[in-house]
Design an enzyme around this catalytic site. Sequence first.
Site, PDB file in Angstrom:
ATOM      1  N   ASN A  85     -63.039  53.822  45.830  1.00 51.85           N
ATOM      2  CA  ASN A  85     -63.682  54.283  44.856  1.00 51.85           C
ATOM      3  C   ASN A  85     -63.239  54.329  43.466  1.00 51.85           C
ATOM      4  OD1 ASN A  85     -65.859  56.235  43.788  1.00 51.85           O
ATOM      5  ND2 ASN A  85     -66.782  55.323  45.880  1.00 51.85           N
ATOM      6  N   ARG A  86     -63.884  55.364  42.664  1.00 50.37           N
ATOM      7  CA  ARG A  86     -63.615  55.015  41.160  1.00 50.37           C
ATOM      8  C   ARG A  86     -62.440  55.794  40.660  1.00 50.37           C
ATOM      9  NH1 ARG A  86     -68.507  54.456  42.664  1.00 50.37           N
ATOM     10  NH2 ARG A  86     -69.857  52.498  41.782  1.00 50.37           N
ATOM     11  N   HIS A 123     -62.472  50.500  43.571  1.00 54.42           N
ATOM     12  CA  HIS A 123     -61.824  49.934  44.710  1.00 54.42           C
ATOM     13  C   HIS A 123     -60.563  49.375  44.450  1.00 54.42           C
ATOM     14  CE1 HIS A 123     -65.325  51.690  46.742  1.00 54.42           C
ATOM     15  NE2 HIS A 123     -66.037  50.693  46.609  1.00 54.42           N
ATOM     16  N   HIS A 129     -64.646  49.518  54.354  1.00 56.00           N
ATOM     17  CA  HIS A 129     -65.834  49.515  53.548  1.00 56.00           C
ATOM     18  C   HIS A 129     -66.903  48.850  54.573  1.00 56.00           C
ATOM     19  CE1 HIS A 129     -68.703  49.680  50.534  1.00 56.00           C
ATOM     20  NE2 HIS A 129     -67.860  49.975  49.467  1.00 56.00           N
ATOM     21  N   TYR A 136     -70.406  48.114  56.286  1.00 53.83           N
ATOM     22  CA  TYR A 136     -71.650  48.428  56.231  1.00 53.83           C
ATOM     23  C   TYR A 136     -72.456  48.372  57.625  1.00 53.83           C
ATOM     24  CZ  TYR A 136     -71.765  47.156  51.180  1.00 53.83           C
ATOM     25  OH  TYR A 136     -71.566  47.191  49.865  1.00 53.83           O
ATOM     26  N   ASP A 149     -74.800  57.529  46.838  1.00 46.85           N
ATOM     27  CA  ASP A 149     -73.414  57.028  47.038  1.00 46.85           C
ATOM     28  C   ASP A 149     -72.598  58.122  46.364  1.00 46.85           C
ATOM     29  OD1 ASP A 149     -71.386  55.165  46.368  1.00 46.85           O
ATOM     30  OD2 ASP A 149     -72.585  53.999  44.640  1.00 46.85           O
ATOM     31  N   GLN A 179     -67.609  58.867  51.714  1.00 45.82           N
ATOM     32  CA  GLN A 179     -68.513  58.483  50.696  1.00 45.82           C
ATOM     33  C   GLN A 179     -69.607  57.965  51.634  1.00 45.82           C
ATOM     34  OE1 GLN A 179     -67.856  58.404  47.479  1.00 45.82           O
ATOM     35  NE2 GLN A 179     -69.535  57.239  46.523  1.00 45.82           N
ATOM     36  N   GLU A 196     -67.514  55.672  54.056  1.00 43.86           N
ATOM     37  CA  GLU A 196     -66.058  55.534  53.931  1.00 43.86           C
ATOM     38  C   GLU A 196     -65.262  56.868  53.967  1.00 43.86           C
ATOM     39  OE1 GLU A 196     -66.538  53.083  49.946  1.00 43.86           O
ATOM     40  OE2 GLU A 196     -68.600  53.347  50.773  1.00 43.86           O
TER      41      GLU A 196
HETATM   42  C1  GLA Z   1     -68.818  52.004  47.322  1.00 40.09           C
HETATM   43  C2  GLA Z   1     -69.159  52.538  45.825  1.00 40.09           C
HETATM   44  C3  GLA Z   1     -70.528  51.963  45.573  1.00 40.09           C
HETATM   45  C4  GLA Z   1     -70.516  50.569  45.505  1.00 40.09           C
HETATM   46  C5  GLA Z   1     -70.129  50.022  46.684  1.00 40.09           C
HETATM   47  C6  GLA Z   1     -70.051  48.487  46.674  1.00 40.09           C
HETATM   48  O1  GLA Z   1     -69.513  52.631  48.363  1.00 40.09           O
HETATM   49  O2  GLA Z   1     -69.104  53.673  45.595  1.00 40.09           O
HETATM   50  O3  GLA Z   1     -70.807  52.332  44.047  1.00 40.09           O
HETATM   51  O4  GLA Z   1     -69.461  49.797  44.587  1.00 40.09           O
HETATM   52  O5  GLA Z   1     -68.975  50.527  47.194  1.00 40.09           O
HETATM   53  O6  GLA Z   1     -71.086  47.855  46.164  1.00 40.09           O
END
Ligand code: GLA
Length: 384
Positions: free
Chosen positions: A111-112, A137, A211, A213, A283, A321, A349
């Site tokens: 994440n950020r 990431h 990550h 999905y 998100d 997440q 996540e």
């Molecule tokens: C994470 C982030 C999202 C996005 C996805 C990938 O989940 O929190 O904002 O960047 O990865 O697209």
Amino acid sequence: MTTSRRTVITAGAAAGLAAAAAGATPADANSGGRAVREHFGTLKDGTRVDRWTIENGRTRLKVLSYGGIVQTLEIPDRHGHRANVSLGFADLDSYVAHSPYFGALIGRYGNRIARGTFTLNGHKYRLPVNDGPNSLHGGDKGFDKHVWSVKPFHKGADVGLTLRRVSPDGEMGYPGTLTVRVDYTLTAAGDFRIDYEATTDKPTVVNLTNHTYFNLAGEGTGTVYDHRLRIAASRYTPVDKTLIPTGELAKVAGTPFDFRRAKEIGRDIREAHPQVLYAQGYDHNFVLDKGVTHRPENIVTVTEPGSGRVMKIATTEPGVQFYSGNFLTGTFAGTSGHVYRQSDGFCLETQHFPDSPNHPDFPSTVLRPGQTYRSSTVHSFSTR
Ligand code: GLA
């Protein structure tokens, strides 16, 4: 995609190795599952990428050495029919060209990190900014874009893959040589477990995750709106417009973020809550009630009513997440050739909170020399 020599390792050893020597694909081992390697593709710089298939119980997992990517994860429905429940691509080029982190190992920091900076021991570090003003990431060449060394293992009735890589000091702006090991294990019951371990030679920050999905109805079958989700979290970390936590731990009660009792993912996703608008859906980091634990504890149950597939997640991490695939916008086709659109998959996540290096009151993500970073997450599958 070419398939060259296949390496086969079975728990029952003798039978499988004999079959491999004879050039045949072995039958399932009686216990402990099996691991098969094949050539998946070649990167532009000539690096070979392998695909490993491991199988145990009713679960089959395909993993790429590139990014440690979970390419496919096949589990049975209530009638015993297996389907791939993980979004991805059929070929390497698509992963390199435009993967939104499908199935990948994420590091050094999941994440950020706000504005791509943080201060540690009085030194300010600068990271590449790759998501608006922020670093996402691990930067533009995170762990998801490197080739890992992969070795199969057997432990009792478990079969697994050990992935390793050494991230050099200063890679993507992060201090310290980080030595990373990730074990992907399929248990005899068909559960999928991920164990992360890392050490450093200088103080640094670490937050590793995967990550994948998921779509428990099957990859490429449409949206996940009718999946029922439960998250054992009374609070979440609200974000600003750039998806950086404000620092507040807000109560989920009375908001679309209340998943304490199972509800459909789609139920409140169109509510005009400012947080839902910022993220174009979910998100967000959920603050798990259990906090950091030494052993993985149950935090999530997801049920897909049509197939009856149920996934439970247990983790040692303090956060998860929940991302509802908001940035899948119909611009490419996935593994089975169907175009992915918004909410065709969801991610859960397990992690420490986003931007923790800039929030001293969040659980710490600092790793120092002499310490070992450890994190474990277990996905268990059943049907109802
Ligand atoms: C994470 C982030 C999202 C996005 C996805 C990938 O989940 O929190 O904002 O960047 O990865 O697209």
